[in-house]
Design an enzyme around this catalytic site. Structure first.
Site, mmCIF file in Angstrom:
data_model
loop_
_atom_site.group_PDB
_atom_site.id
_atom_site.type_symbol
_atom_site.label_atom_id
_atom_site.label_comp_id
_atom_site.label_asym_id
_atom_site.label_seq_id
_atom_site.Cartn_x
_atom_site.Cartn_y
_atom_site.Cartn_z
ATOM 1 N N CYS A 95 -38.423 54.179 -44.231
ATOM 2 C CA CYS A 95 -37.127 53.507 -44.116
ATOM 3 C C CYS A 95 -36.232 54.162 -43.055
ATOM 4 O O CYS A 95 -36.256 55.383 -42.885
ATOM 5 C CB CYS A 95 -36.389 53.554 -45.433
ATOM 6 N N ARG A 110 -40.027 53.673 -36.888
ATOM 7 C CA ARG A 110 -40.397 54.395 -38.095
ATOM 8 C C ARG A 110 -41.302 53.559 -39.003
ATOM 9 O O ARG A 110 -41.952 54.095 -39.885
ATOM 10 C CB ARG A 110 -39.129 54.795 -38.868
ATOM 11 N N TRP A 128 -39.211 50.138 -45.772
ATOM 12 C CA TRP A 128 -40.681 50.213 -45.889
ATOM 13 C C TRP A 128 -40.952 50.172 -47.389
ATOM 14 O O TRP A 128 -40.627 51.109 -48.114
ATOM 15 C CB TRP A 128 -41.170 51.518 -45.265
ATOM 16 N N ASN A 163 -33.394 55.673 -48.799
ATOM 17 C CA ASN A 163 -34.751 56.044 -48.374
ATOM 18 C C ASN A 163 -35.275 57.003 -49.430
ATOM 19 O O ASN A 163 -34.546 57.877 -49.888
ATOM 20 C CB ASN A 163 -34.681 56.744 -47.013
ATOM 21 N N GLY A 164 -36.527 56.844 -49.838
ATOM 22 C CA GLY A 164 -37.110 57.750 -50.822
ATOM 23 C C GLY A 164 -37.453 57.032 -52.107
ATOM 24 O O GLY A 164 -37.540 55.799 -52.142
ATOM 25 N N GLU A 194 -59.804 62.836 -33.987
ATOM 26 C CA GLU A 194 -58.535 62.295 -33.462
ATOM 27 C C GLU A 194 -58.773 60.974 -32.714
ATOM 28 O O GLU A 194 -58.004 60.024 -32.861
ATOM 29 C CB GLU A 194 -57.876 63.346 -32.547
ATOM 30 N N LYS A 226 -57.032 57.417 -33.860
ATOM 31 C CA LYS A 226 -56.218 56.587 -32.958
ATOM 32 C C LYS A 226 -56.710 55.139 -32.996
ATOM 33 O O LYS A 226 -55.924 54.196 -33.004
ATOM 34 C CB LYS A 226 -56.271 57.100 -31.509
ATOM 35 N N GLU A 278 -55.904 53.403 -36.418
ATOM 36 C CA GLU A 278 -54.477 53.098 -36.525
ATOM 37 C C GLU A 278 -54.092 51.876 -35.703
ATOM 38 O O GLU A 278 -53.290 51.057 -36.121
ATOM 39 C CB GLU A 278 -53.646 54.248 -35.946
ATOM 40 N N HIS A 323 -77.816 64.327 -40.741
ATOM 41 C CA HIS A 323 -77.691 64.478 -42.190
ATOM 42 C C HIS A 323 -77.135 63.212 -42.828
ATOM 43 O O HIS A 323 -76.679 63.244 -43.969
ATOM 44 C CB HIS A 323 -76.814 65.689 -42.506
ATOM 45 N N LYS A 364 -43.819 55.927 -39.087
ATOM 46 C CA LYS A 364 -43.850 57.107 -38.213
ATOM 47 C C LYS A 364 -43.642 58.395 -39.022
ATOM 48 O O LYS A 364 -44.375 59.363 -38.832
ATOM 49 C CB LYS A 364 -42.763 56.980 -37.138
HETATM 50 O O1 M6R Z 1 -44.793 63.940 -38.358
HETATM 51 P P1 M6R Z 1 -46.094 64.558 -38.735
HETATM 52 O O2 M6R Z 1 -46.752 65.262 -37.603
HETATM 53 O O3 M6R Z 1 -45.982 65.462 -39.943
HETATM 54 O O4 M6R Z 1 -47.026 63.352 -39.152
HETATM 55 C C1 M6R Z 1 -48.295 63.580 -39.679
HETATM 56 C C2 M6R Z 1 -49.110 62.308 -39.675
HETATM 57 O O5 M6R Z 1 -48.518 61.341 -40.484
HETATM 58 C C3 M6R Z 1 -49.272 61.748 -38.255
HETATM 59 O O6 M6R Z 1 -49.867 62.663 -37.399
HETATM 60 C C4 M6R Z 1 -50.135 60.465 -38.275
HETATM 61 O O7 M6R Z 1 -51.438 60.771 -38.644
HETATM 62 C C5 M6R Z 1 -50.069 59.800 -36.907
HETATM 63 N N1 M6R Z 1 -49.682 58.433 -37.059
HETATM 64 C C6 M6R Z 1 -51.339 59.867 -36.153
HETATM 65 O O8 M6R Z 1 -51.277 59.199 -34.933
#
Ligand code: M6R
Length: 617
Positions: free
Chosen positions: A2, A27, A75, A101-102, A487, A491, A494, A510, A612
């Protein structure tokens, strides 16, 4: 998650709030709303979906002029994303409006109490109970600040609440517990927001608030108390000046923030190195608030983080263990405290977080500190909670990262981890000064190497075009290439919403090799030759998948000819030491995911279902 905005001042509050929400869109959210104080009343509009829906509602039915307002991008947690569940929520008589938020964990009990007292709640949210409780308190004679203090004492969970009272146009009141909130201080105006991007075009003077504080903003300034109404102690909140401006929060000619942020990496690396070593290459981390003596006593390091930050931790383990011989463990932050980790005063917990607000990581460091371990944060966001609650911090200075997919955040986390490792080696004498200076010299070359890869983006873009119908992609790596494989896969998941998995290449036979079928794209991150037998073993792995029909996309350093015969596509990387290779190997993978998702027509900056900053556990 949020996004929250609050404003009181001389401008049109609707404009400030809606523009602020627009800057917080990154966000992640699924509905939006606004409430203003006008002529002794609260007026509100809210809509499910993107801000465009709210814009349309405001165009169809404009809000009256007002100098005080709040806004929210939601959110969804409690209840689906509908108009009814969108924030702001109003009290029983519509006098008080609240955004939140929360998660209010005791909301069911509070809601039952309210319903027993005759309150009719209109949404499925936990937030609405706060609106009813606040309104009941102001109706009983408290001002909004006192009402917020009283209500916060009854709430359990994690929350930021921001409220207005139709009968009191001169203040906006907020509270925070385990959830982000910053204050912006202007001339004759004040702001509240989930992060500074919401008000950066109006002021760069901000205040980071402490835990369980209530803040009242007005045209005349800001007052901070605890939830019992006592003035907050000096030092429990911190004024600071934001070191970036509006242009950093805009796309600057790129189609996506993510693409812009990928291209900002050379500058971000430079900024993260700046002032952190002397002319001889000796490290100077002046901001570190842990003494050299304490660092010499560290006998174990545990790196915690989530998602991309976890992969930065994995890379860090290779480097820090090699340079310092201190055992390092890598732990997903959300798993950490539940397995009862062994922590002592000699344990250094390194918490990596771009946002500094990730709830899982925050809870992990709180657990670590309760057990008397030292906590060092690696963070990109000044004023955020994780560095504030840590013993020490290394800021990454990447500038605001707005694309949900972390890119320059990751890159600068790597830089900070390398600097930390080298600093520990320097303090503990496990590397000679000239060895440290040599690695620092190589880090100084990185901006140019990354720029070279960016200049060659076209090759990766062509690949994305050819693979735009792929339904599955694998990534293989060994040593520091393994976290980079993970990683690269993250990407793609996501952004492109396709099956993507990263593996340690040695693990292939394996099990995962069963996934390989004809024309399956497999990215292979090849370690530099000369590091034990890693390179040759990786080449064998590539041959194995190719023999089974995979299309191999090989990332190998300049001059590595041995691998060329087994590469259907060969992406050349600058020659760098094995431990630093992640900084160059990740770049083509970032570019690939961004381009593939673009070609698939996805929203690259705001992928579906993602936020985010993940501010709930
Ligand atoms: O803000 P942070 O680095 O703590 O966030 C951690 C993860 O949520 C963040 O890296 C997430 O995996 C990204 N969207 C990856 O691209």
């Amino acid at each position: 998650m949020c996004g929250i905005v609050g404003y009181v001042g001389h401008r049109d509050a609707a404009d400030v709030v809606v523009e602020g929400l627009r800057r917080l869109e990154y966000r992640g959210y699924d509905s939006a709303g606004i409430a203003l104080v006008h002529d002794g009343h609260v007026v509100a509009r809210k809509r499910a979906g993107k801000l465009a829906n709210l814009d349309k509602a405001l165009a169809d039915d404009p809000l009256p002029p007002a100098g005080t307002g709040i806004g929210h991008t939601r959110w969804a947690t409690h209840g689906p994303p509908t108009d009814r569940n969108a924030h702001p929520h109003l009290g029983a008589g519509g006098r008080v409006a609240v955004v939140h938020n929360g998660i209010i964990e005791n909301f069911a009990r509070l809601r039952a109490d309210l319903e027993r007292d005759g309150h009719e709640l209109r949404s499925d949210t936990d937030t609405e109970v706060a609106a009813h409780l606040l309104e009941a308190a102001v109706e009983a004679g408290s001002d909004l600040t006192e009402a917020m203090q009283q209500v916060c004492r009854r709430l359990e969970g994690a929350f930021t609440l921001v409220a207005i009272d139709g009968a009191d146009p001169d203040r906006v009141v907020a509270a925070r517990r385990n959830s982000p909130l910053v204050v912006g201080v202007g001339e004759g105006e004040s702001f509240l927001a989930s992060d500074v991007a919401a008000f950066i075009e109006h002021t760069r003077d901000a205040i980071e608030l402490g835990q369980d504080q209530v803040v009242t903003i007005s045209r005349d300034g800001v007052e901070v108390t605890d939830v019992d109404g006592r003035p907050a102690e000096a030092g429990s909140y911190r004024p600071y000046h934001v070191d970036w401006d509006l242009s950093a929060a805009e796309k600057g000619g790129f189609d996506w923030f993510m693409r812009k942020e990928i291209h900002e990496q050379p500058a971000a690396i430079t900024a993260s190195m700046l002032g952190r070593h002397d002319a001889q290459g000796a490290l100077q981390l002046d901001e570190l608030r842990i003494s050299e003596e304490e660092l010499r006593e560290v006998d174990k390091i545990i790196l915690v983080g989530c998602g991309t930050a976890n992969y930065a931790s994995m890379v860090a383990k290779y480097a820090i263990e090699h340079w310092t011989r201190i055992p390092c463990e890598v732990e997903l932050a959300h798993e950490f405290r539940y397995r009862d980790p062994i922590l002592t005063r000699a344990t250094l917990v390194v918490a990596i977080s771009q946002s500094g607000e990730t709830a899982d990581t925050l809870m992990a460091i709180r657990h670590a500190r309760q057990q008397r371990a030292k906590v060092l944060a690696i963070c990109n966001t000044n004023g955020s909670t994780i560095p504030r609650e840590s013993d020490a911090v290394i800021y990454t200075h990447a500038g605001p990262e707005i694309g949900v997919a972390s890119t320059k955040g990751f890159m600068t986390q790597l830089v900070a981890c390398y600097l930390l490792g080298l600093y520990l080696a320097q303090v503990r004498g496990t590397k000679y000064g000239d060895e440290i200076a040599q690695i620092v010299g190589e880090l100084e070359q990185m901006p140019a190497y990354v720029q070279r890869l960016l200049d060659a983006s076209e090759q990766v873009h062509r690949l994305a075009e050819e693979l735009s119908t792929a339904r599955s992609v694998l990534f293989l790596g060994r040593h520091t290439g393994f976290p980079i494989a993970l990683e690269g896969a993250l990407k793609l998941k996501e952004l492109a919403y396709i099956h993507a998995e990263g593996f340690a290449a040695g693990e292939l036979k394996h099990g995962p090799i069963a996934l390989v079928e004809d024309r399956l794209p497999v990215f292979c991150v090849v370690p530099p030759p000369g590091r034990d037998q890693l390179h040759d073993k990786m080449v064998s792995g590539i041959q194995e998948v190719r023999a089974r029909g995979a299309r191999t996309i090989v990332l190998a350093e300049d001059g590595d000819e041995e691998v060329a015969p087994y590469a259907d596509d060969l992406i050349r990387l600058p020659r760098v030491p094995t431990l630093l290779q992640p900084m160059v190997a990740v770049v083509p993978l970032q570019l690939f995911a961004c381009e593939l998702a673009t070609r698939m027509g996805h929203d690259v900056d705001q992928p579906r279902n993602l936020a985010k900053s993940v501010t709930v556990e």
